[in-house]
Design an enzyme around this catalytic site. Structure first.
Site, PDB file in Angstrom:
ATOM      1  N   SER A   9       3.579 -11.519   4.583  1.00  0.00           N
ATOM      2  CA  SER A   9       2.457 -12.094   3.836  1.00  0.00           C
ATOM      3  C   SER A   9       2.490 -13.605   3.977  1.00  0.00           C
ATOM      4  CB  SER A   9       2.541 -11.724   2.355  1.00  0.00           C
ATOM      5  OG  SER A   9       1.665 -12.564   1.630  1.00  0.00           O
ATOM      6  N   HIS A  34      -0.129 -10.172   7.246  1.00  0.00           N
ATOM      7  CA  HIS A  34      -0.744  -9.777   5.969  1.00  0.00           C
ATOM      8  C   HIS A  34      -1.361 -11.013   5.304  1.00  0.00           C
ATOM      9  CE1 HIS A  34      -1.102  -7.055   2.472  1.00  0.00           C
ATOM     10  NE2 HIS A  34      -0.793  -8.104   1.724  1.00  0.00           N
ATOM     11  N   ASP A  36      -3.339 -12.360   2.039  1.00  0.00           N
ATOM     12  CA  ASP A  36      -3.662 -12.072   0.641  1.00  0.00           C
ATOM     13  C   ASP A  36      -4.837 -12.926   0.184  1.00  0.00           C
ATOM     14  OD1 ASP A  36      -1.781 -10.066  -0.264  1.00  0.00           O
ATOM     15  OD2 ASP A  36      -0.234 -11.547   0.181  1.00  0.00           O
ATOM     16  N   MET A  38      -7.325 -13.848  -2.713  1.00  0.00           N
ATOM     17  CA  MET A  38      -7.413 -13.782  -4.182  1.00  0.00           C
ATOM     18  C   MET A  38      -8.556 -14.672  -4.658  1.00  0.00           C
ATOM     19  SD  MET A  38      -3.392 -13.999  -5.154  1.00  0.00           S
ATOM     20  CE  MET A  38      -2.148 -13.082  -4.219  1.00  0.00           C
ATOM     21  N   HIS A  67      -5.810  -8.136   2.717  1.00  0.00           N
ATOM     22  CA  HIS A  67      -5.709  -7.501   1.401  1.00  0.00           C
ATOM     23  C   HIS A  67      -6.653  -8.242   0.462  1.00  0.00           C
ATOM     24  CE1 HIS A  67      -2.798  -6.738  -2.262  1.00  0.00           C
ATOM     25  NE2 HIS A  67      -4.005  -6.247  -2.451  1.00  0.00           N
ATOM     26  N   MET A  69      -8.204  -9.053  -2.833  1.00  0.00           N
ATOM     27  CA  MET A  69      -8.074  -9.002  -4.294  1.00  0.00           C
ATOM     28  C   MET A  69      -9.245  -9.787  -4.866  1.00  0.00           C
ATOM     29  SD  MET A  69      -3.951  -9.512  -4.374  1.00  0.00           S
ATOM     30  CE  MET A  69      -3.927 -10.107  -2.687  1.00  0.00           C
ATOM     31  N   MET A 138       0.894  -1.080  -4.396  1.00  0.00           N
ATOM     32  CA  MET A 138       1.450  -2.307  -4.967  1.00  0.00           C
ATOM     33  C   MET A 138       2.731  -1.978  -5.738  1.00  0.00           C
ATOM     34  SD  MET A 138      -0.566  -4.651  -3.939  1.00  0.00           S
ATOM     35  CE  MET A 138       0.341  -5.979  -4.737  1.00  0.00           C
ATOM     36  N   ASP A 176       3.666  -3.173  -0.931  1.00  0.00           N
ATOM     37  CA  ASP A 176       3.463  -4.620  -1.065  1.00  0.00           C
ATOM     38  C   ASP A 176       3.982  -5.115  -2.412  1.00  0.00           C
ATOM     39  OD1 ASP A 176       2.481  -7.214  -1.002  1.00  0.00           O
ATOM     40  OD2 ASP A 176       0.372  -6.636  -0.890  1.00  0.00           O
TER      41      ASP A 176
HETATM   42  C1  DX5 Z   1       0.721  -9.983  -4.316  1.00  0.00           C
HETATM   43  C2  DX5 Z   1       0.481  -9.914  -2.825  1.00  0.00           C
HETATM   44  C3  DX5 Z   1       1.698  -9.694  -2.000  1.00  0.00           C
HETATM   45  C4  DX5 Z   1       2.763 -10.723  -2.161  1.00  0.00           C
HETATM   46  C5  DX5 Z   1       4.004 -10.306  -1.461  1.00  0.00           C
HETATM   47  O1  DX5 Z   1      -0.514  -9.999  -4.962  1.00  0.00           O
HETATM   48  O2  DX5 Z   1      -0.403  -8.852  -2.538  1.00  0.00           O
HETATM   49  O3  DX5 Z   1       1.334  -9.548  -0.635  1.00  0.00           O
HETATM   50  O4  DX5 Z   1       2.372 -11.971  -1.705  1.00  0.00           O
HETATM   51  O5  DX5 Z   1       4.940 -11.297  -1.662  1.00  0.00           O
HETATM   52  P1  DX5 Z   1       6.469 -10.963  -1.974  1.00  0.00           P
HETATM   53  O6  DX5 Z   1       6.972 -10.222  -0.781  1.00  0.00           O
HETATM   54  O7  DX5 Z   1       7.063 -12.307  -2.134  1.00  0.00           O
HETATM   55  O8  DX5 Z   1       6.499 -10.139  -3.221  1.00  0.00           O
HETATM   56 ZN    ZN Z   2      -0.815  -8.283  -0.399  1.00  0.00          ZN
END
Ligand code: DX5
Ligand code: ZN
Length: 220
Positions: A9, A34, A36, A38, A67, A69, A138, A176
């Site tokens: 990520s 990956h 993320d 948000m 991903h 969110m 998750m 994840d």
């Molecule tokens: C959380 C994300 C993850 C996160 C993973 O909302 O979807 O992808 O960044 O990070 P680590 O591996 O540090 O938990």
């Molecule tokens: Zn993620």
């Protein structure tokens, strides 16, 4: 031993040098990148938009595993597809119409995933299995990197593994949140095929990335 994929990520990368970080983690052995996304609304953090994905695209030929969110997701799916996403995953709670969103992702020629939060029941998969390339479980609540792995994810991963096997479809099972070299073996034993790892991939700077990914794959 079944080969598994590691999806670092980039949330844990140095955002001031993102292109360089993507190149470094790619050559260190990442299978997917990956991303993320948000929105500061569906989750309490604000990260990466389609312009950043587009800017990063030339830095790696590996699949971009995006991903989402964000709520609602539909309005952004096309922009991320055009920016270079290969896989787009959405949370059913982001709404309003999960089936429609998955259809839209598939119609754009991309792979589609559903993401289950720690409290999201498996029932949300019931009527969409035919539209899925990926289920993302998750193992933390979404919003931040660096959280601790929730052990309650393990029986859930195993239950989804049984569903995927019963469906006979080639659906990836990705996990994840809080995944590291210490718990990777139990996550894979439960049935995961793809491990997201932010902190565990990017710790120690670029000279450590290859060893970090190797440690996640080794699963002693
Ligand atoms: C959380 C994300 C993850 C996160 C993973 O909302 O979807 O992808 O960044 O990070 P680590 O591996 O540090 O938990
Ligand atoms: Zn993620």
């Amino acid at each position: 031993m079944q080969p598994i994929k590691i999806a670092p990520s980039i949330l844990s990368a140095d955002f001031a040098r993102l292109g360089e970080e993507v190149r470094a983690i790619d050559s260190a052995g990442a299978d997917w990148i990956h991303v993320d996304v948000m929105d500061g609304h569906f989750v309490p953090n604000l990260t990466i938009g389609p312009m950043v994905v587009k800017a990063l695209r030339p830095h790696s030929a590996k699949p971009f595993d995006v991903h989402l969110m964000v709520s609602p997701a539909d309005a952004l799916v096309e922009a991320f597809a055009e920016a270079g996403a290969d896989i787009l995953s959405v949370h059913p709670e982001a709404g309003p119409h999960l089936h429609r969103t998955l259809m839209r992702i598939r119609a754009l020629g991309k792979k589609a995933g559903v993401v289950l939060n720690p409290a999201t029941p498996l029932a949300c998969l019931d009527h969409v299995m035919d539209l899925l390339d990926l289920v993302l479980v998750m193992s933390v609540n979404p919003g931040f990197g660096g959280q601790s792995f929730l052990e309650s994810a393990l029986p859930k991963i195993a239950a989804i593994r049984r569903r995927i096997d019963a469906s006979g479809k080639a659906i990836e099972l990705e996990v994840d949140g809080g995944v590291d070299a210490g718990n990777a073996a139990s996550v894979v034993a439960a049935g995961a095929t793809v491990l997201v790892a932010g902190t565990a991939s990017f710790k120690g700077g670029a000279e450590s990335y290859a060893a970090n990914i190797a440690a996640l794959k080794a699963r002693p």
